[in-house]
Design an enzyme around this catalytic site. Sequence first.
Site, PDB file in Angstrom:
ATOM      1  N   SER A  97       8.336   2.685  12.184  1.00 33.16           N
ATOM      2  CA  SER A  97       9.419   3.670  12.162  1.00 33.16           C
ATOM      3  C   SER A  97      10.151   3.624  13.488  1.00 33.16           C
ATOM      4  O   SER A  97       9.568   3.257  14.523  1.00 33.16           O
ATOM      5  CB  SER A  97       8.857   5.076  11.940  1.00 33.16           C
ATOM      6  OG  SER A  97       9.838   6.065  12.167  1.00 33.16           O
ATOM      7  N   THR A 126       0.830  -1.194   0.000  1.00 33.63           N
ATOM      8  CA  THR A 126       0.000   0.000   0.000  1.00 33.63           C
ATOM      9  C   THR A 126       0.871   1.253   0.000  1.00 33.63           C
ATOM     10  O   THR A 126       1.995   1.242   0.494  1.00 33.63           O
ATOM     11  CB  THR A 126      -0.944   0.025   1.219  1.00 33.63           C
ATOM     12  OG1 THR A 126      -0.171   0.097   2.430  1.00 33.63           O
ATOM     13  CG2 THR A 126      -1.836  -1.210   1.247  1.00 33.63           C
ATOM     14  N   GLY A 127       0.335   2.320  -0.576  1.00 37.66           N
ATOM     15  CA  GLY A 127       1.066   3.581  -0.611  1.00 37.66           C
ATOM     16  C   GLY A 127       2.410   3.432  -1.292  1.00 37.66           C
ATOM     17  O   GLY A 127       3.443   3.770  -0.718  1.00 37.66           O
ATOM     18  N   SER A 128       2.406   2.941  -2.531  1.00 35.29           N
ATOM     19  CA  SER A 128       3.657   2.459  -3.121  1.00 35.29           C
ATOM     20  C   SER A 128       3.971   3.025  -4.498  1.00 35.29           C
ATOM     21  O   SER A 128       4.658   2.390  -5.290  1.00 35.29           O
ATOM     22  CB  SER A 128       3.613   0.929  -3.202  1.00 35.29           C
ATOM     23  OG  SER A 128       2.355   0.476  -3.678  1.00 35.29           O
ATOM     24  N   TYR A 179       2.677  11.627  14.405  1.00 33.17           N
ATOM     25  CA  TYR A 179       3.265  10.568  13.581  1.00 33.17           C
ATOM     26  C   TYR A 179       3.846   9.464  14.460  1.00 33.17           C
ATOM     27  O   TYR A 179       3.537   8.277  14.279  1.00 33.17           O
ATOM     28  CB  TYR A 179       4.345  11.159  12.689  1.00 33.17           C
ATOM     29  CG  TYR A 179       5.166  10.130  11.941  1.00 33.17           C
ATOM     30  CD1 TYR A 179       4.633   9.455  10.849  1.00 33.17           C
ATOM     31  CD2 TYR A 179       6.476   9.838  12.333  1.00 33.17           C
ATOM     32  CE1 TYR A 179       5.386   8.508  10.163  1.00 33.17           C
ATOM     33  CE2 TYR A 179       7.238   8.900  11.655  1.00 33.17           C
ATOM     34  CZ  TYR A 179       6.682   8.239  10.567  1.00 33.17           C
ATOM     35  OH  TYR A 179       7.437   7.304   9.887  1.00 33.17           O
ATOM     36  N   GLY A 235       9.056   6.164  -3.248  1.00 38.23           N
ATOM     37  CA  GLY A 235       9.720   5.988  -1.966  1.00 38.23           C
ATOM     38  C   GLY A 235       9.927   4.548  -1.545  1.00 38.23           C
ATOM     39  O   GLY A 235      10.158   3.649  -2.364  1.00 38.23           O
ATOM     40  N   ILE A 236       9.850   4.318  -0.230  1.00 36.84           N
ATOM     41  CA  ILE A 236      10.079   2.994   0.325  1.00 36.84           C
ATOM     42  C   ILE A 236       9.090   1.984  -0.245  1.00 36.84           C
ATOM     43  O   ILE A 236       9.456   0.853  -0.567  1.00 36.84           O
ATOM     44  CB  ILE A 236       9.987   3.033   1.866  1.00 36.84           C
ATOM     45  CG1 ILE A 236      11.182   3.799   2.451  1.00 36.84           C
ATOM     46  CG2 ILE A 236       9.933   1.624   2.449  1.00 36.84           C
ATOM     47  CD1 ILE A 236      11.108   4.008   3.956  1.00 36.84           C
ATOM     48  N   GLY A 237       7.843   2.376  -0.393  1.00 31.40           N
ATOM     49  CA  GLY A 237       6.826   1.460  -0.903  1.00 31.40           C
ATOM     50  C   GLY A 237       7.154   0.931  -2.285  1.00 31.40           C
ATOM     51  O   GLY A 237       7.035  -0.270  -2.557  1.00 31.40           O
TER      52      GLY A 237
END
Length: 264
Positions: free
Chosen positions: A141, A13-15, A154, A18-20
């Site tokens: 994180s 998800t959310g990919s 966050y 970046g990292i995703g």
Amino acid sequence: MNINLAGKKALVTGSSQGIGLAIAKGLAAAGATVTITGRNQERVEKAAQAVNNLNLPGRLTPLAVDLCTKEGTAKLFSALPAVDILINNLGIFEPKSFFDIDDDEWIRYFEVNVLTGIRTARQYLPGMMKDGWGRVVFISSESALQIPPEMMHYGATKTMQLGISRGLAELTAGTGVTVNSVLPGPTFSEGVSDFVVKMGGDSQLSAQAQTDDFVREHRPTSLLRRAATTDEVANLVVYLSSPQASATVGAAVSVDGGTRRAIF
């Protein structure tokens, strides 16, 4: 170690960046068929095409959905009713004074960073447990354990992810399904470079240099002394998604460059 995920269906998800996206590329390199999500149709399609152009053993399938809405979540579950590997990566962050974070903002951070992962786990875990194999990874994180005063909302949601991940691991005990969390530290990506600029980076330096300077100044406990790359984070996630990681379960695994001063 040869990680082979051929025949496995994955969702990150959310990919779209970046990292995703790095995780999705890593899973595809191991042979998985990976669905990537994002709200912007053009961006998610462009991201998938860029990876597919590499001719990796696996493929990326783009799906434009807003997983912060019930409608978007329903669209995802209709298009992808079952997966073998679930990577809950979707998240937001922004530096903001605690006194300026109102109730609506706290709720928004919970809905995006926490509730989206709850919904996907609720959908996909029963099928994994029935099949006797599955992998769920929450991208948390190091801020979950070292709450940053410049963005407490966050950090708090990332701590919640650790609790949910551990609880789900307990729930799936003995089923062949593993649930873990990954704790990245400062990582050079589009989102983090934007964050560094907001924190007052040196505009005369490259985005990479500004991010590395941020690490050295604001995360002085880092042993890496620079920001990690998205691929460095993705490598750990791909391992946790593999058959080789069958005995790693219920864990919060750091890839934070040694930022957190601890021996466990």
